[in-house]
Design a protein around this motif. Structure first.
Motif, short mmCIF file in Angstrom:
data_model
loop_
_atom_site.label_atom_id
_atom_site.label_comp_id
_atom_site.label_asym_id
_atom_site.label_seq_id
_atom_site.Cartn_x
_atom_site.Cartn_y
_atom_site.Cartn_z
N LEU A 1 0.84 -1.21 0.00
CA LEU A 1 0.00 0.00 0.00
C LEU A 1 0.88 1.25 0.00
O LEU A 1 0.66 2.19 -0.77
N ARG A 2 1.85 1.24 0.88
CA ARG A 2 2.73 2.40 1.03
C ARG A 2 3.47 2.70 -0.29
O ARG A 2 3.49 3.83 -0.76
N GLU A 3 4.02 1.67 -0.89
CA GLU A 3 4.79 1.86 -2.12
C GLU A 3 3.91 2.32 -3.27
O GLU A 3 4.29 3.19 -4.05
N ASP B 1 1.88 6.41 -7.08
CA ASP B 1 0.78 6.93 -7.89
C ASP B 1 -0.15 7.79 -7.03
O ASP B 1 -0.83 7.27 -6.14
N PRO B 2 -0.19 9.09 -7.28
CA PRO B 2 -1.02 9.97 -6.44
C PRO B 2 -2.52 9.70 -6.57
O PRO B 2 -3.31 10.20 -5.78
N ASN B 3 -2.92 8.91 -7.56
CA ASN B 3 -4.35 8.59 -7.70
C ASN B 3 -4.80 7.47 -6.77
O ASN B 3 -5.99 7.19 -6.67
N GLU C 1 -0.42 8.77 8.92
CA GLU C 1 0.67 9.70 9.22
C GLU C 1 1.49 9.99 7.95
O GLU C 1 1.95 11.10 7.73
N ALA C 2 1.65 8.97 7.13
CA ALA C 2 2.48 9.14 5.93
C ALA C 2 1.75 9.90 4.82
O ALA C 2 2.38 10.64 4.07
N PHE C 3 0.45 9.73 4.72
CA PHE C 3 -0.25 10.27 3.54
C PHE C 3 -1.37 11.24 3.88
O PHE C 3 -2.05 11.73 2.99
N ASN C 4 -1.65 11.46 5.12
CA ASN C 4 -2.70 12.35 5.65
C ASN C 4 -4.12 11.94 5.26
O ASN C 4 -4.32 11.02 4.47
N MET D 1 -14.61 5.60 -11.60
CA MET D 1 -15.22 5.94 -12.90
C MET D 1 -14.58 7.18 -13.51
O MET D 1 -14.57 7.35 -14.72
N VAL D 2 -14.10 8.08 -12.64
CA VAL D 2 -13.51 9.31 -13.16
C VAL D 2 -11.98 9.28 -13.01
O VAL D 2 -11.34 10.31 -13.02
N GLY D 3 -11.41 8.08 -12.87
CA GLY D 3 -9.97 7.94 -13.05
C GLY D 3 -9.12 7.76 -11.81
O GLY D 3 -7.92 7.57 -11.93
N LEU D 4 -9.70 7.82 -10.61
CA LEU D 4 -8.87 7.54 -9.43
C LEU D 4 -8.70 6.02 -9.29
O LEU D 4 -9.36 5.24 -9.98
N ARG D 5 -7.79 5.63 -8.40
CA ARG D 5 -7.52 4.19 -8.21
C ARG D 5 -7.72 3.84 -6.74
O ARG D 5 -6.76 3.68 -5.98
N PRO D 6 -8.97 3.67 -6.33
CA PRO D 6 -9.27 3.46 -4.91
C PRO D 6 -8.88 2.05 -4.45
O PRO D 6 -8.98 1.08 -5.20
#
Lengths: 327, 408, 332
Positions: A14-16, A21-23, A46-49, A72-77
């Motif tokens: 998860l961390r890597e 990838d900011p998405n 703590e690492a990613f807020n 659907m709009v391009g994020l990678r949940p």
């Protein structure tokens, strides 16, 4: 090579991937402030807020759907279900929205999402919290279903799942989180849809995935020591797509097969494996393929009954004796 | 311009619709969108709308008529327009003029009587295939090595031929029936016996098996065994030994079950050589107790134990496991209630022995608990007929229920 | 309620805008009428839910957003897809199940999609697209854009769990989404009053401390103004709104369902038609001399032609090739 737990291997993945990838973001119950119900997400807030590590209310259907909408709009949940038992509330979004969107939009809308969390029984959690539901999801075209057994596979497969442009159902195991194994530093992925021969053998193939890999390996050790039977252990790793090549190749060599899975017998993963084998390895079979599954009952609370309900090495050995005509 | 009024698809699954009632009559003026009729679909009652304006000149499907989707049910046209061509066009699509329900039932053609041959065939159930059971792999291996599977005995469940059986058969010739002595009589086959043999083989396979099951009260046999084992010398007597003794004795009274099927003839034996199935590590073998009808229970007990030991240690010579005239197979120690054994050719019969279990039974109008056991006899129908086998099995049962009868 | 009320304030300087609204309403109505006929002739299969009567909602609301905003809708969405920018021919071809359809013939009436215009479906499970819309709004916050999501759904969806879970999270996380409830009074054949304990849909918002408004859904200008307010709130303050538009559908739930019968009377339907959104706008434009009869006839002619062209396009569009069966299941 560093030895880490399955839990930490997932955490590393998860961390890597969130670094890469900011998405990518993580959403689910207790993933942030609480550090994860099973501590898989420890330190990520703590690492990613809180923009990227989002605690949700207990509303599986709602946040699963929000994940799909974001995809659907391009994020990678990455959507964490505290356990797959609770994900039953979200099945509509996983099946009717995530799995079908690409197809019913005529190829316009891919859904790059990972649904993950522990599946299967832990210890004495009784009927509603003890079930392995991979065959439900594997039934659905449009979904990929993976269930790693080792820390190495857990990290590599989670990274592959996050990078995949399709919805991936990622089944972990509460009883696996403390399992230790070698995990290399740095980036690698394990391809989805490729099984792994965890132990080579010549007399019988044991097909397994997730927690039953350990069951099969223990049975294989005893078969070798007690009965001079050489068992090959094939870890499916991915349920869908299913690596039929590896399965068929192994059974063509050993002529006998036992499928070990934690799910219930009816329409289980093993039923699919048996179907593949009877079509693609018919002339190699010296015995009907047998299955060792959970008992066909809701999981009892009582410790002894629970133990009797789960697949174990004794039941695997008994099945092997049958397919090898050793009785 | 004339507009055809069609039975419309008013639901996704609708294939036909029923005109419930026309709201317009022939001659009425209608405009596009007006409701012409009510139609019952598979889902609901719907309205059929006019798709054009004019006069409803003709109704082709009256109230109550059920017609296929796409059929013409009426025609809208100008008052003076010639609609003759519309009425004639595509008669196949035209709705029947009257309601389906109004058709007299008698107009339906009567069902064709079945031909006698067909009827006869239907009463004879198709015989279940008496195929050789073998694993797919064993079949492939046998084919590769040019082996006839029918000649290979199977060591798997239910006699299934598995890989190891084919491999063994490929390196060792099948045991041949032991040399003959004067202790038998060959009987040439009569025509009827030939015909029976031929037909049964055609219908059932290489050996036309049939099975007979009886339940035996073992109370007295158990008592006898307890007494005998109470004597301090000699081998321990097992239930199986008592069964072997009884079968051997019964066969002396039923020579017609103590026989071989040979090509073209049946060999009836005057001596009883009992094949006793013994499970060994990689399968099953049947050592033979020779002249069992002449041996005492003690001798049978000692010999069967010795043969079984030698079988498990693979010390048997071919003479010791060939030449039997009848087989006994016992799975009682595995808690098998009853099972059907596969005949050991050329023998014609086999008794399969189930476990001895306590069961409630009615004795003299009282329910009481008794030790009971099931025997299932497999018979080669070419040699043994139903009543023949049944009489023999009855003798065996009587002997076991009254052990004195064995020596009578 | 025999005489229709005057519309929400009409401003003489905006004639061109009103003409656009009128034209869009005429277009989607004619489209739906012809779709109904094509269905009856067997050219369209499956479920087909027509929008006739409700045009003011989609037209009013969709004129209040930007082209880069996202739109989600339920299965009664032919009009929404068209007004959001999809060519009527591509929508009709989709209804016909043809390759030229906006979902390649694989979605059908209930699953229209047009990513190019941010029209994101076309969803067939009641209420299930509300979380999807919230997810797109979440993405908007995540990326720091000011894109807004407009989500249409029927009043029957407000009794399902997904509605409540979504409104809660949208309010909690301050997501820029407008939940536009098209209250046409019947969920299939069940009146709202027979399905809900609270009959005013907008009042549900108070459970989530969410802004709400109710609007005459037969008044295209009122819908436009109300949506504009909600969109502004979403864009500038990232706050969601529950907007209830009270409207009426003239047709049955789907083509397979009766227009009236056990659940509503013909008289009720006829009375509602007096409030027809197209007639109301049309009459007012004539009364206020913002449009002439001749211009209206010309507009009807254009619309008629556009729909006929859509039908022709659909009819001429090829069937999907057999291999399309197995494409788009997974993205490689």
């Amino acid at each position: 090579m560093p030895v880490v737990t399955y839990r930490d291997a997932l955490n590393q993945a998860l961390r890597e991937e969130m670094d890469r990838d900011p998405n990518v973001f993580l959403m689910g119950e207790e993933v942030g402030v609480y550090q994860g119900a099973y501590k898989v997400s420890r330190g990520l807030l703590e690492a990613f807020n809180e923009r990227r590590v989002i605690d949700t209310p207990i509303a599986e259907l709602g946040f699963a759907g929000i994940g799909v909408g974001a995809a659907m709009v391009g994020l990678r949940p990455v959507i964490e279900f505290m356990t797959w038992n609770f994900a039953l509330l979200a099945v509509d979004q996983v099946v009717n929205s995530a799995a079908k969107m690409l197809y019913m939009s005529g190829g316009q809308i891919p859904i790059p999402i990972v649904f993950r969390g522990p599946g299967g029984a832990a210890l004495q959690l009784a009927a509603q919290h003890s079930q392995a539901l991979e065959s439900w999801y594997a039934h659905v075209p449009g979904l990929k279903v993976v269930a790693p057994a080792t820390p190495y596979d857990a990290k590599g497969l989670l990274k592959a799942a996050i990078r995949d442009d399709n919805p991936v159902v990622f089944l972990e195991g509460e009883m696996l989180y403390n399992a230790k194994g070698e995990v290399p530093d740095g980036d690698y992925t394990v391809p989805i849809g490729v099984a792994d021969v965890k132990r080579e053998g010549s007399d019988v193939t044991l097909i397994c995935h997730s927690k039953t890999v350990t069951v099969a390996e223990r049975a294989a050790e005893r078969l070798a020591a007690e009965l001079d039977v050489s068992a090959e252990v094939v870890d499916l790793r991915s349920i869908r797509p299913l690596d039929t090549e590896t399965i068929v190749t192994s059974v063509q060599k050993t002529n006998r097969c036992v499928v070990v899975e934690e799910g219930w017998p009816f329409c289980g993963v093993g039923a699919q494996v048996v179907d593949e084998l009877q079509r693609r390895a018919f002339d190699s079979l010296d015995a009907p393929v047998l299955r060792v599954t959970s008992a066909d009952v809701p999981m009892p609370y009582n410790k002894k009954l629970e133990r009797a309900a789960k697949p174990n090495p004794d039941r695997v050995i008994a099945a092997v004796k049958q397919v090898a005509y050793l009785d | 311009m004339a507009t055809k009024v069609l039975m419309e698809a008013l639901s996704p699954t609708m294939e036909e619709g029923k005109v419930l009632s026309w709201l317009k009559r022939e001659g009425d003026t209608v405009s596009s969108g007006e409701v012409l009729a009510e139609v019952e679909t598979d889902k609901a009652v719907m309205e059929l709308q006019a798709r054009g304006s004019g006069v409803l000149r003709k109704i082709l499907a009256g109230d109550g008529a059920t017609v296929e989707v796409g059929s013409i049910v009426g025609i809208i046209a100008a008052a003076d327009e010639d609609i003759g061509s519309l009425l004639q066009a595509d008669p196949s699509k035209q709705a029947p003029p009257q309601a389906e329900a109004a058709k007299p039932a008698a107009s339906r053609p009567p069902p064709k009587p079945e031909s006698p041959a067909m009827a006869a065939a239907a009463t004879t159930a198709p015989p279940s295939a008496g195929r050789v059971k073998a694993s797919p792999l064993a079949r492939r291996l046998a084919e590769d090595r040019g082996l006839e599977l029918a000649g290979v005995s199977g060591s798997g469940p239910g006699g299934r031929i598995v890989k190891r059986d084919v491999e063994r058969a490929a390196i060792r010739p099948l045991p041949v029936a032991a040399g003959t002595s004067s202790g038998y009589e060959d009987v040439e086959l009569s025509q009827i016996r030939k015909t029976i043999a031929k037909r049964l083989v055609q219908s059932l396979g290489p050996i036309p098996h049939f099975f007979l099951t009886t339940e035996v009260d073992m109370e007295r046999a158990a008592d006898a065994r307890a007494h005998l084992n109470g004597l301090d010398d000699g081998p321990r007597i097992s239930f199986n030994d008592i069964i072997l003794k009884a079968v051997a004795a019964a066969l002396t009274q039923h020579r017609d079950c103590n026989a071989w099927w040979l090509d073209g003839k049946i060999r009836y034996f005057n001596e009883v050589h009992l094949s006793v199935a013994v499970a060994v590590q990689d399968g099953l073998i049947t050592p033979v107790i020779r002249n069992a009808h002449m041996k005492s229970l003690r001798q049978i007990a000692a010999e069967s134990r010795e043969l079984a030991d030698r079988a498990r240690n693979r010390k048997l010579t071919p003479e010791e496991y060939t030449g039997g005239t009848f087989s006994v197979s016992n799975l009682g120690m595995f808690d098998i209630d009853q099972f059907t054994g596969v005949i050991n050719p050329p023998e014609a019969g086999l008794i399969a022995v189930g476990s001895i279990a306590e069961k409630p039974v009615v004795v003299d109008a009282d329910v009481t608990v008794r030790r009971r056991m099931r025997l299932t006899m497999s018979c080669d129908h070419r040699v043994i007929d139903g009543a023949t086998g049944a009489r023999f099995l009855q003798t065996v049962r009587r002997m076991l229920e009254n052990p004195l009868a064995i020596v009578w | 309620m025999s005489q229709p009320a005057r519309l929400h304030h009409v401003e003489p300087g905006r004639a061109e805008f009103y003409h656009r609204l009128l034209r869009q309403m005429l277009l989607v109505r004619r489209f739906e009428e012809r779709a109904g006929e094509a269905y009856a002739q067997g050219q369209i299969g499956g479920f087909c839910h027509l929008y006739i009567g409700q045009e003011a909602v989609a037209v009013g609301a969709l004129n209040a957003i930007r082209p880069d905003d996202y739109v989600f809708a339920s299965y009664r969405e032919h009009a929404h897809a068209i007004i959001a920018g999809t060519a009527p021919g591509a929508v009709m071809a989709e209804l016909f199940g043809r390759e030229g359809g906006c979902s390649g013939g694989k979605g059908g009436s209930m699953h229209l999609f047009n990513v190019e215009h941010n029209f994101l479906g076309g969803h067939g499970i009641v209420g299930a697209h509300l979380p999807l819309a919230a997810g797109a709004a979440f993405a908007s916050r995540y990326r720091g854009t000011d894109q807004v999501v407009l989500c249409f759904f029927g009043e029957a969806a407000v009794n399902i769990g997904a509605f409540h879970e979504t409104l809660n999270m949208a309010a909690l996380w301050e997501l820029p989404v407008v939940f536009l409830c098209e209250n046409n009074r019947y969920g299939m054949g069940t009146a709202l009053e027979r399905a809900a304990a609270v009959w005013d849909v907008y009042r549900r918002a108070c459970s989530y401390d969410m802004a709400e408004e109710t609007v005459d859904g037969m008044d295209v200008l009122a819908v436009y103004e109300a949506t504009r307010g909600a969109v502004t709130r979403a864009r500038q303050e990232h706050l969601p709104t529950l907007l209830e538009a009270r409207t009426y559908r003239y047709m049955g739930h789907s083509m397979a369902d009766p227009i009236h019968g056990h659940y509503r009377t013909k008289e009720e339907l006829e009375e509602q038609k007096l409030q027809d959104p197209i007639q109301r706008l049309l009459r007012q434009l004539l009364d206020d001399e913002l449009m002439t009869d001749a211009a209206i006839e010309r507009m009807r002619g254009e619309v008629e032609q556009e729909v006929e062209e859509a039908l022709r396009f659909a009819d001429e569009s090829p069937e999907p090739p057999p291999e399309a069966l197995y494409t788009d299941v997974y993205r490689d």
